[in-house]
Design a protein around this motif. Structure first.
Motif, PDB file in Angstrom:
ATOM      1  N   PHE A 202       0.854  -1.186   0.000  1.00 30.04           N
ATOM      2  CA  PHE A 202       0.000   0.000   0.000  1.00 30.04           C
ATOM      3  C   PHE A 202       0.892   1.238   0.000  1.00 30.04           C
ATOM      4  O   PHE A 202       1.598   1.509   0.959  1.00 30.04           O
ATOM      5  CB  PHE A 202      -0.916   0.006   1.229  1.00 30.04           C
ATOM      6  N   MET A 203       0.829   2.007  -1.094  1.00 33.19           N
ATOM      7  CA  MET A 203       1.746   3.139  -1.259  1.00 33.19           C
ATOM      8  C   MET A 203       1.041   4.459  -1.560  1.00 33.19           C
ATOM      9  O   MET A 203       1.685   5.508  -1.574  1.00 33.19           O
ATOM     10  CB  MET A 203       2.739   2.836  -2.384  1.00 33.19           C
ATOM     11  N   THR A 204      -0.276   4.431  -1.813  1.00 33.96           N
ATOM     12  CA  THR A 204      -0.989   5.655  -2.166  1.00 33.96           C
ATOM     13  C   THR A 204      -2.262   5.760  -1.346  1.00 33.96           C
ATOM     14  O   THR A 204      -3.164   4.942  -1.516  1.00 33.96           O
ATOM     15  CB  THR A 204      -1.345   5.677  -3.662  1.00 33.96           C
ATOM     16  N   PRO A 205      -2.362   6.746  -0.432  1.00 35.53           N
ATOM     17  CA  PRO A 205      -1.338   7.753  -0.150  1.00 35.53           C
ATOM     18  C   PRO A 205      -0.174   7.158   0.641  1.00 35.53           C
ATOM     19  O   PRO A 205      -0.247   6.034   1.120  1.00 35.53           O
ATOM     20  CB  PRO A 205      -2.104   8.788   0.682  1.00 35.53           C
ATOM     21  N   ASN A 206       0.862   7.955   0.762  1.00 37.17           N
ATOM     22  CA  ASN A 206       2.076   7.501   1.425  1.00 37.17           C
ATOM     23  C   ASN A 206       1.950   7.751   2.929  1.00 37.17           C
ATOM     24  O   ASN A 206       2.075   8.870   3.404  1.00 37.17           O
ATOM     25  CB  ASN A 206       3.289   8.247   0.857  1.00 37.17           C
ATOM     26  N   LEU A 207       1.704   6.676   3.685  1.00 35.39           N
ATOM     27  CA  LEU A 207       1.500   6.773   5.123  1.00 35.39           C
ATOM     28  C   LEU A 207       2.792   6.436   5.869  1.00 35.39           C
ATOM     29  O   LEU A 207       3.760   5.946   5.285  1.00 35.39           O
ATOM     30  CB  LEU A 207       0.409   5.793   5.561  1.00 35.39           C
ATOM     31  N   HIS A 208       2.793   6.687   7.179  1.00 37.87           N
ATOM     32  CA  HIS A 208       3.846   6.122   8.013  1.00 37.87           C
ATOM     33  C   HIS A 208       3.769   4.608   7.867  1.00 37.87           C
ATOM     34  O   HIS A 208       2.679   4.031   7.780  1.00 37.87           O
ATOM     35  CB  HIS A 208       3.634   6.494   9.483  1.00 37.87           C
ATOM     36  N   ARG A 209       4.908   3.947   7.852  1.00 38.68           N
ATOM     37  CA  ARG A 209       4.900   2.496   7.678  1.00 38.68           C
ATOM     38  C   ARG A 209       6.016   1.846   8.478  1.00 38.68           C
ATOM     39  O   ARG A 209       7.036   2.457   8.792  1.00 38.68           O
ATOM     40  CB  ARG A 209       5.009   2.121   6.206  1.00 38.68           C
ATOM     41  N   SER A 210       5.804   0.582   8.764  1.00 39.69           N
ATOM     42  CA  SER A 210       6.843  -0.269   9.339  1.00 39.69           C
ATOM     43  C   SER A 210       7.035  -1.445   8.394  1.00 39.69           C
ATOM     44  O   SER A 210       6.060  -1.928   7.809  1.00 39.69           O
ATOM     45  CB  SER A 210       6.438  -0.754  10.734  1.00 39.69           C
ATOM     46  N   ALA A 211       8.270  -1.884   8.227  1.00 38.35           N
ATOM     47  CA  ALA A 211       8.543  -2.954   7.264  1.00 38.35           C
ATOM     48  C   ALA A 211       9.767  -3.735   7.706  1.00 38.35           C
ATOM     49  O   ALA A 211      10.631  -3.211   8.412  1.00 38.35           O
ATOM     50  CB  ALA A 211       8.778  -2.369   5.869  1.00 38.35           C
ATOM     51  N   PRO A 212       9.867  -4.992   7.292  1.00 39.44           N
ATOM     52  CA  PRO A 212      11.131  -5.703   7.490  1.00 39.44           C
ATOM     53  C   PRO A 212      12.230  -4.990   6.702  1.00 39.44           C
ATOM     54  O   PRO A 212      11.953  -4.367   5.679  1.00 39.44           O
ATOM     55  CB  PRO A 212      10.850  -7.100   6.904  1.00 39.44           C
ATOM     56  N   HIS A 213      13.456  -5.107   7.176  1.00 37.15           N
ATOM     57  CA  HIS A 213      14.568  -4.518   6.429  1.00 37.15           C
ATOM     58  C   HIS A 213      14.964  -5.516   5.342  1.00 37.15           C
ATOM     59  O   HIS A 213      15.926  -6.262   5.459  1.00 37.15           O
ATOM     60  CB  HIS A 213      15.748  -4.239   7.357  1.00 37.15           C
ATOM     61  N   HIS A 214      14.174  -5.514   4.246  1.00 43.22           N
ATOM     62  CA  HIS A 214      14.342  -6.505   3.185  1.00 43.22           C
ATOM     63  C   HIS A 214      15.743  -6.481   2.592  1.00 43.22           C
ATOM     64  O   HIS A 214      16.333  -7.539   2.316  1.00 43.22           O
ATOM     65  CB  HIS A 214      13.313  -6.272   2.077  1.00 43.22           C
ATOM     66  N   PHE A 215      16.277  -5.291   2.376  1.00 45.96           N
ATOM     67  CA  PHE A 215      17.601  -5.176   1.758  1.00 45.96           C
ATOM     68  C   PHE A 215      18.650  -5.848   2.633  1.00 45.96           C
ATOM     69  O   PHE A 215      19.457  -6.658   2.152  1.00 45.96           O
ATOM     70  CB  PHE A 215      17.934  -3.699   1.547  1.00 45.96           C
ATOM     71  N   HIS A 216      18.644  -5.543   3.932  1.00 45.41           N
ATOM     72  CA  HIS A 216      19.600  -6.180   4.842  1.00 45.41           C
ATOM     73  C   HIS A 216      19.349  -7.678   4.952  1.00 45.41           C
ATOM     74  O   HIS A 216      20.293  -8.463   5.097  1.00 45.41           O
ATOM     75  CB  HIS A 216      19.506  -5.542   6.228  1.00 45.41           C
ATOM     76  N   GLY A 217      18.060  -8.070   4.916  1.00 42.00           N
ATOM     77  CA  GLY A 217      17.743  -9.494   5.006  1.00 42.00           C
ATOM     78  C   GLY A 217      18.361 -10.277   3.863  1.00 42.00           C
ATOM     79  O   GLY A 217      18.923 -11.363   4.059  1.00 42.00           O
ATOM     80  N   MET A 218      18.261  -9.727   2.647  1.00 36.47           N
ATOM     81  CA  MET A 218      18.863 -10.399   1.489  1.00 36.47           C
ATOM     82  C   MET A 218      20.377 -10.413   1.602  1.00 36.47           C
ATOM     83  O   MET A 218      21.031 -11.416   1.293  1.00 36.47           O
ATOM     84  CB  MET A 218      18.429  -9.671   0.209  1.00 36.47           C
ATOM     85  N   GLN A 219      20.953  -9.306   2.054  1.00 33.41           N
ATOM     86  CA  GLN A 219      22.401  -9.265   2.239  1.00 33.41           C
ATOM     87  C   GLN A 219      22.858 -10.316   3.240  1.00 33.41           C
ATOM     88  O   GLN A 219      23.886 -10.969   3.042  1.00 33.41           O
ATOM     89  CB  GLN A 219      22.831  -7.872   2.701  1.00 33.41           C
ATOM     90  N   GLU A 220      22.086 -10.485   4.321  1.00 35.11           N
ATOM     91  CA  GLU A 220      22.458 -11.472   5.338  1.00 35.11           C
ATOM     92  C   GLU A 220      22.367 -12.885   4.772  1.00 35.11           C
ATOM     93  O   GLU A 220      23.236 -13.725   5.029  1.00 35.11           O
ATOM     94  CB  GLU A 220      21.557 -11.333   6.564  1.00 35.11           C
ATOM     95  N   ALA A 221      21.323 -13.165   3.996  1.00 33.00           N
ATOM     96  CA  ALA A 221      21.200 -14.495   3.388  1.00 33.00           C
ATOM     97  C   ALA A 221      22.384 -14.785   2.479  1.00 33.00           C
ATOM     98  O   ALA A 221      22.949 -15.897   2.495  1.00 33.00           O
ATOM     99  CB  ALA A 221      19.886 -14.581   2.608  1.00 33.00           C
ATOM    100  N   LEU A 222      22.803 -13.809   1.685  1.00 27.94           N
ATOM    101  CA  LEU A 222      23.957 -14.001   0.800  1.00 27.94           C
ATOM    102  C   LEU A 222      25.244 -14.178   1.596  1.00 27.94           C
ATOM    103  O   LEU A 222      26.100 -15.002   1.247  1.00 27.94           O
ATOM    104  CB  LEU A 222      24.075 -12.822  -0.162  1.00 27.94           C
TER     105      LEU A 222
END
Length: 340
Positions: free
Chosen positions: A158-178
C-alpha cells in the motif's frame, strides 16, 4: 489548562468548561479562551477526554481506544491464510492490548461498503487510528477520508497515499542471506522470486542481489566477485524454475517461500542435496529450512507504536513527512543448507 487560565485571567475550571462549550460560560468568554488556547498550541488528549466523559457519566462506552484494522482482499478472512499477515495482526493486537487499546477488523469488501462509507462509520464511532493492512492489489489507491485518522501501514504493497509504515529490512535481510551462503562455501547461487512478491517488497530483495553482483565476497577464504542468478516467475512460469536452476548449475536457491522448493522436488531434484535451499521468509513451523525471519509480529508492533504516538500528538491525515521504520531480520540455520 492552568497555563491557559493564567494567560486568560480566569480559573482552570472556567477554561475546562469553555473548551467543552459549556453554555454556563458566556459566549464571548468562551471565544476568548478558545482563541488563547489556539494561540498557545493547546490540543486536547482524546483518550483523557473520553475517560473524563465516561467518569462523569456523559457518554457511553467509547471506541476511542479502538484501532481499525482495514483489509481489502477478495474474501473477508483471506489474509489469515498468509502466515506473515496473520502474525502481523497478532503482533499488532498484542502490542495494542498491552497499551490499553484493542484492534478491530474491518473489511472493505462487505456488501455495499465503500471507502467513504467506512470512513463515516469509523469517524462516527470515534475511532482515531487506522491500520492499513497489506493489500491484495499492489499499489492500489484506497480513498479513505484520511484527514480524520492517524494511519499507518505495514510493508510496501500500500503506497498511495504515502503513510507512516513499518517494514522488514528486506535489503539487509537479502544481504544477510547471501553472507551466510557465501560464508558456507556456495559459489553458484540463485535468487528465485514470485514477481508480484518482489513488487510487494518494493524490489528490495532483488536490489540487494544486484548490488551483491558488484561486490567481492569471501568464498572459501578468497575474495571473489560472484554473480547471483535471478529468476522472477508468475503462476504460468513457475514450472520453468527447475530448468533455470539446472541451466545455471546452481548449488543453492534463495526464495521468498517454499513453493519453489516444492517445484524443484516435484521435478526430481533433491532439495537439499542436488540443490540446497534458503528462504527469505522463515517460519518457526519449518525449522528445518534455513532463512531470514522477518519478524512480522515485531514489524506490526512497531507500526502500532508509531500510530499511538501520532494519536497522542493529535496528528491526523496523510503525513507531510512519511516515516518508515525498518525491523532487522534474524538468520536461522537449518538442515536445508548442507554446507553450512
Amino acid at each position: 489548562m492552568k497555563d491557559i487560565a493564567e494567560r486568560a485571567g480566569v480559573s482552570a475550571s472556567t477554561v475546562c468548561r469553555a473548551l467543552s462549550s459549556n453554555p454556563q460560560i458566556p459566549e464571548t468568554t468562551r471565544k476568548r479562551i478558545k482563541q488563547v488556547a489556539e494561540t498557545m498550541g493547546y490540543r486536547p488528549d482524546p483518550l483523557l477526554s473520553a475517560f473524563a466523559s465516561r467518569r462523569r457519566g456523559r457518554s457511553r462506552e467509547s471506541d476511542i481506544t479502538t484501532i481499525a484494522y482495514l483489509t481489502n482482499f477478495s474474501q473477508r478472512d483471506e489474509w489469515r491464510d498468509n502466515p506473515f499477515y496473520a502474525k502481523c495482526h497478532a503482533g499488532a493486537a498484542k502490542r495494542l492490548k498491552d497499551m490499553g487499546y484493542k484492534l478491530e477488523h474491518f473489511w472493505l469488501g462487505e456488501k455495499g461498503m465503500t471507502a467513504a462509507r467506512l470512513s463515516k462509520i469509523l469517524y462516527s464511532r470515534g475511532i482515531l487510528g487506522l491500520f492499513m493492512a497489506p493489500i491484495q492489489e499492489v499499489r492500489q489507491h484506497i480513498d479513505m477520508d484520511w484527514e480524520h485518522f492517524s494511519s499507518v501501514t505495514v510493508g510496501y504493497s500500500f503506497m498511495t497515499p504515502n503513510l507512516h509504515r513499518s517494514a522488514p529490512h528486506h535489503f539487509h535481510g537479502m544481504q544477510e542471506a547471501l553472507r551466510q551462503v557465501f560464508a558456507a562455501g556456495y559459489e553458484r547461487v540463485g535468487l528465485c522470486l514470485f514477481g508480484e512478491t518482489s513488487r510487494r517488497v518494493d524490489d528490495l530483495w532483488l536490489s540487494a542481489a544486484l548490488v551483491a553482483n558488484e561486490r567481492r565476497h569471501e568464498i572459501n577464504g578468497k575474495k571473489r566477485k560472484m554473480k547471483v542468478a535471478r529468476y522472477l516467475f508468475n503462476d504460468e512460469t513457475l514450472h520453468s524454475a527447475p530448468e533455470w536452476c539446472q541451466r545455471n548449475k546452481l548449488q543453492v536457491v534463495i526464495s521468498d517461500n517454499l513453493v519453489v522448493m516444492h517445484e524443484l522436488q516435484a521435478a526430481g531434484i533433491n532439495v537439499p542435496g542436488d540443490v540446497d535451499f534458503a528462504t527469505l521468509n522463515w517460519e518457526a513451523e519449518h525449522p528445518e529450512i534455513s532463512g531470514v525471519d522477518q519478524r512480522p509480529g515485531d514489524v506490526a508492533a512497531s507500526a502500532m507504536d508509531m500510530m499511538i504516538g501520532a494519536i497522542q500528538r493529535g496528528e491526523r491525515g496523510v503525513p507531510e513527512v512519511p516515516l518508515t521504520t525498518m525491523v532487522e531480520g534474524v538468520w536461522h540455520p537449518g538442515q536445508s543448507l548442507l554446507l553450512a
